[in-house]
Motif scaffolding. Structure first.
Motif, PDB file in Angstrom:
ATOM      1  N   GLN A 106       0.822  -1.209   0.000  1.00  0.00           N
ATOM      2  CA  GLN A 106       0.000   0.000   0.000  1.00  0.00           C
ATOM      3  C   GLN A 106       0.855   1.257   0.000  1.00  0.00           C
ATOM      4  O   GLN A 106       0.486   2.272  -0.602  1.00  0.00           O
ATOM      5  CB  GLN A 106      -0.941   0.002   1.212  1.00  0.00           C
ATOM      6  N   ASP A 107       2.006   1.201   0.657  1.00  0.00           N
ATOM      7  CA  ASP A 107       2.920   2.336   0.614  1.00  0.00           C
ATOM      8  C   ASP A 107       3.374   2.596  -0.824  1.00  0.00           C
ATOM      9  O   ASP A 107       3.472   3.744  -1.271  1.00  0.00           O
ATOM     10  CB  ASP A 107       4.119   2.073   1.519  1.00  0.00           C
ATOM     11  N   LEU A 108       3.632   1.525  -1.562  1.00  0.00           N
ATOM     12  CA  LEU A 108       3.997   1.665  -2.970  1.00  0.00           C
ATOM     13  C   LEU A 108       2.816   2.185  -3.789  1.00  0.00           C
ATOM     14  O   LEU A 108       2.997   2.953  -4.742  1.00  0.00           O
ATOM     15  CB  LEU A 108       4.469   0.326  -3.522  1.00  0.00           C
ATOM     16  N   PRO A 134       6.156   1.691  -9.236  1.00  0.00           N
ATOM     17  CA  PRO A 134       5.613   1.365  -7.903  1.00  0.00           C
ATOM     18  C   PRO A 134       4.350   0.512  -7.944  1.00  0.00           C
ATOM     19  O   PRO A 134       4.132  -0.301  -7.045  1.00  0.00           O
ATOM     20  CB  PRO A 134       5.342   2.748  -7.286  1.00  0.00           C
ATOM     21  N   GLN A 135       3.536   0.661  -8.971  1.00  0.00           N
ATOM     22  CA  GLN A 135       2.318  -0.138  -9.049  1.00  0.00           C
ATOM     23  C   GLN A 135       2.656  -1.616  -9.252  1.00  0.00           C
ATOM     24  O   GLN A 135       2.033  -2.501  -8.633  1.00  0.00           O
ATOM     25  CB  GLN A 135       1.430   0.367 -10.186  1.00  0.00           C
ATOM     26  N   LEU A 136       3.647  -1.895 -10.087  1.00  0.00           N
ATOM     27  CA  LEU A 136       4.052  -3.283 -10.310  1.00  0.00           C
ATOM     28  C   LEU A 136       4.738  -3.844  -9.067  1.00  0.00           C
ATOM     29  O   LEU A 136       4.511  -5.003  -8.683  1.00  0.00           O
ATOM     30  CB  LEU A 136       4.990  -3.367 -11.511  1.00  0.00           C
ATOM     31  N   ALA A 141      -0.406  -7.208 -14.874  1.00  0.00           N
ATOM     32  CA  ALA A 141       0.136  -5.863 -14.700  1.00  0.00           C
ATOM     33  C   ALA A 141       1.500  -5.723 -15.374  1.00  0.00           C
ATOM     34  O   ALA A 141       1.803  -4.684 -15.954  1.00  0.00           O
ATOM     35  CB  ALA A 141       0.246  -5.535 -13.208  1.00  0.00           C
ATOM     36  N   ARG A 142       2.317  -6.757 -15.301  1.00  0.00           N
ATOM     37  CA  ARG A 142       3.649  -6.695 -15.912  1.00  0.00           C
ATOM     38  C   ARG A 142       3.543  -6.552 -17.428  1.00  0.00           C
ATOM     39  O   ARG A 142       4.221  -5.713 -18.037  1.00  0.00           O
ATOM     40  CB  ARG A 142       4.441  -7.960 -15.557  1.00  0.00           C
TER      41      ARG A 142
END
Length: 426
Positions: free
Chosen positions: A108-110, A236-238, A323-324
Motif C-alpha cells: 500500500q505504501d507503494l 511502484p504499481q508493479l 500488470a507486468r
C-alpha cells in the motif's frame, strides 16, 4: 486544516484573475484537493493498523476479571477478582499472518507512491488537454473569420459580375461548416476545463501555454528495452503487486501452521471476598501456567484454508503477470510516442510553413484570376488543419515524455517543474 485549505484555494482563485497559472500551481491545487490520492493515504493508514493488530497478537496480553455471586437462599454475596498475563512463545500461524500484513503495508505504501505519480500524469494530461482545446478553438475561430471574409468577397465579386453564384454558395457552405466546428471546439474546451476542475476542486483560471521555442529530443536512454527494464524494476504499481504476491505466500504459511502446535506461558492470580469465603481463599493465589496446544482434527477446515490460500496466491500471481505485461506495452507505447513526437514536431512545423505560403500564393493567384474560389477555400482549410496538427504535436510530445517517466516509475514534482520551464506567456 480545512480552513487553511479554503483560504489557500481562495488565494489561488484571486491570483488567477490577475496572472496565468502554470503547471506547478495547478498541481499544488490538485494535490491538496484530489480525493484519489487522499483515499490512497487513508488505505495506507488502514493497512498499517492491520499490521499493528497482527503484531499485537504476538505481544503480552493482560486481562482483569471481576465476578460477583449472590446466593438466592440467604442473600449472601461473594466476589472474585482475577488477573492474568499471557505471552505467546510459539505460534507460527500468527507470525506468518503478521508477515503477510507487513507485506500488504509495504504494497500500500507503494500504491501511494503510484497514486502520487498518477496524479502528476493526470494533472499534466488535463492541463495540456485545456491548452490543446484552447489552440483548437483559436484555430477554428480564425478559420471561421477567414471563410466569413471570403463570403463577403464572393458576394461583392458576384454583384460586380466577376464571378458566378456558385462561388458565393461554396463560400457560404465552408463558412457554415466552420461555424459548426467553432461551436464544437467551444464544447470541447468547456469539457477540458471541467476535467481540470475535477482534479483541483475549482474552475481553472487562465493557463500558461507552451513557449514558441520547444526543444525536442529523443529519449535517453535511446533503446526502448532500457526503459522497459527500468519500468519493471522501479514502477511502484508493479512493485506493489509483487508485495501482494509475497503476502499471499505468507498466508499459505499461516494456513499450514494450523497443523502446528502452539506454546504460551501465563501468570494468573485470583482473590476472593464475601460471605462464606475462608481466609486462605481471601488471600488468593498466583499460578504460573505453560500451555501447549496441539491441533488434531478440525473437520477438514485447515486443509481447506490451505487450498484457499493457494488459490489466492495463484490469483495474485496472475494479477502480477497481467500488470507486468500491461506495463511493458505501456512503456513501449510511450517510448514510441516520444520518438514519433520528435518527428511530428518537425513535420507539422514544416506543414504549417508550407500551408501559410500556399495560402498567401493562392490569395495572390485569385486576385490575378489564376486561382479559383475553390482553391482559396481549400487553402484556408489546409492551413487550419496544419496548425491544428502542429498544436497537437507540441502538446502530445511533452505529455508523452511525462507518461514515459510515469511508466518507468520516475515521475514526480521535479519532472513537472522541468516541463513548467517550457511554459511562457501568450
Amino acid at each position: 486544516m480545512r480552513l487553511r485549505l479554503v483560504i489557500a484555494t481562495l488565494a489561488l482563485g484571486l491570483g488567477s484573475a490577475t496572472r496565468a497559472e502554470d503547471l506547478l500551481q495547478v498541481y499544488a491545487q490538485a494535490r491538496a484537493a484530489d480525493p484519489v490520492l487522499a483515499a490512497a493515504d487513508a488505505q495506507l493508514g488502514i493497512q498499517r493498523e492491520a499490521a499493528a493488530q497482527a503484531r499485537a497478537a504476538l505481544l503480552p496480553q493482560w486481562q482483569l476479571s471481576a465476578t460477583e455471586t449472590r446466593d438466592q437462599q440467604d442473600g449472601s454475596r461473594s466476589r472474585t477478582l482475577g488477573s492474568g498475563i499471557s505471552q505467546t512463545l510459539f505460534d507460527l500461524g500468527r507470525l506468518r499472518t503478521w508477515d503477510a500484513e507487513r507485506a500488504l503495508e509495504s504494497a500500500q505504501d507503494l500504491r501511494v507512491r503510484a497514486a502520487e505519480q498518477a496524479l502528476c500524469a493526470r494533472v499534466a494530461t488535463a492541463y495540456f488537454g485545456v491548452l490543446s482545446a484552447q489552440a483548437a478553438l483559436a484555430t477554428t475561430q480564425a478559420n471561421e473569420e477567414a471563410f466569413s471574409a471570403q463570403v463577403a468577397q464572393a458576394q461583392k465579386r458576384f454583384e460586380a459580375g466577376l464571378s458566378a453564384q456558385v462561388d458565393v454558395d461554396q463560400a457560404r457552405a465552408y463558412h457554415a461548416l466552420a461555424r459548426g466546428a467553432t461551436q464544437q471546439a467551444r464544447q470541447l474546451l468547456a469539457d477540458a476545463r471541467e476535467a481540470l476542475a475535477e482534479l483541483t476542486g475549482h474552475p481553472p483560471g487562465e493557463l500558461k501555454p507552451l513557449s514558441a521555442a520547444l526543444p525536442a529530443t529523443l529519449p535517453q536512454p535511446a533503446q526502448a528495452q532500457d526503459w522497459v527494464d527500468a519500468a519493471l524494476n522501479t514502477n511502484p504499481q508493479l512493485l506493489a503487486q509483487a508485495r501482494v504476491v509475497d503476502a499471499s505466500e505468507q498466508r499459505i504459511g499461516a494456513a499450514r501452521a494450523a497443523h502446528w502446535p502452539t506454546f504460551s506461558a501465563g501468570v494468573e492470580s485470583t482473590r476472593h471476598s464475601g460471605a462464606g469465603v475462608s481466609e486462605d481463599q481471601r488471600v488468593g493465589g498466583t499460578q504460573l501456567t505453560l500451555r501447549l496446544t496441539v491441533p488434531l482434527f478440525a473437520g477438514g477446515a485447515s486443509q481447506s484454508q490451505v487450498r484457499q490460500a493457494g488459490y489466492q496466491r495463484d490469483l495474485a500471481r496472475d494479477d502480477y503477470e497481467t500488470a507486468r505485461r500491461a506495463l511493458v506495452r505501456e512503456t513501449q507505447a510511450q517510448y514510441h510516442a516520444v520518438v514519433s513526437g520528435v518527428f511530428l514536431l518537425d513535420s507539422s512545423r514544416a506543414a504549417v510553413a508550407a500551408a501559410d505560403q500556399a495560402l498567401a500564393s493562392t490569395r495572390a493567384g485569385q486576385g490575378l484570376g489564376t486561382r479559383s474560389m475553390t482553391d482559396l477555400l481549400l487553402a484556408i482549410q489546409t492551413q487550419a488543419a496544419a496548425q491544428n496538427a502542429h498544436d497537437e504535436a507540441r502538446h502530445g510530445y511533452v505529455l508523452a515524455r511525462l507518461l514515459l517517466l510515469q511508466a518507468a516509475g520516475a515521475l514526480g514534482e521535479p519532472e513537472l517543474a522541468a516541463v513548467n520551464q517550457l511554459l511562457g506567456d501568450h
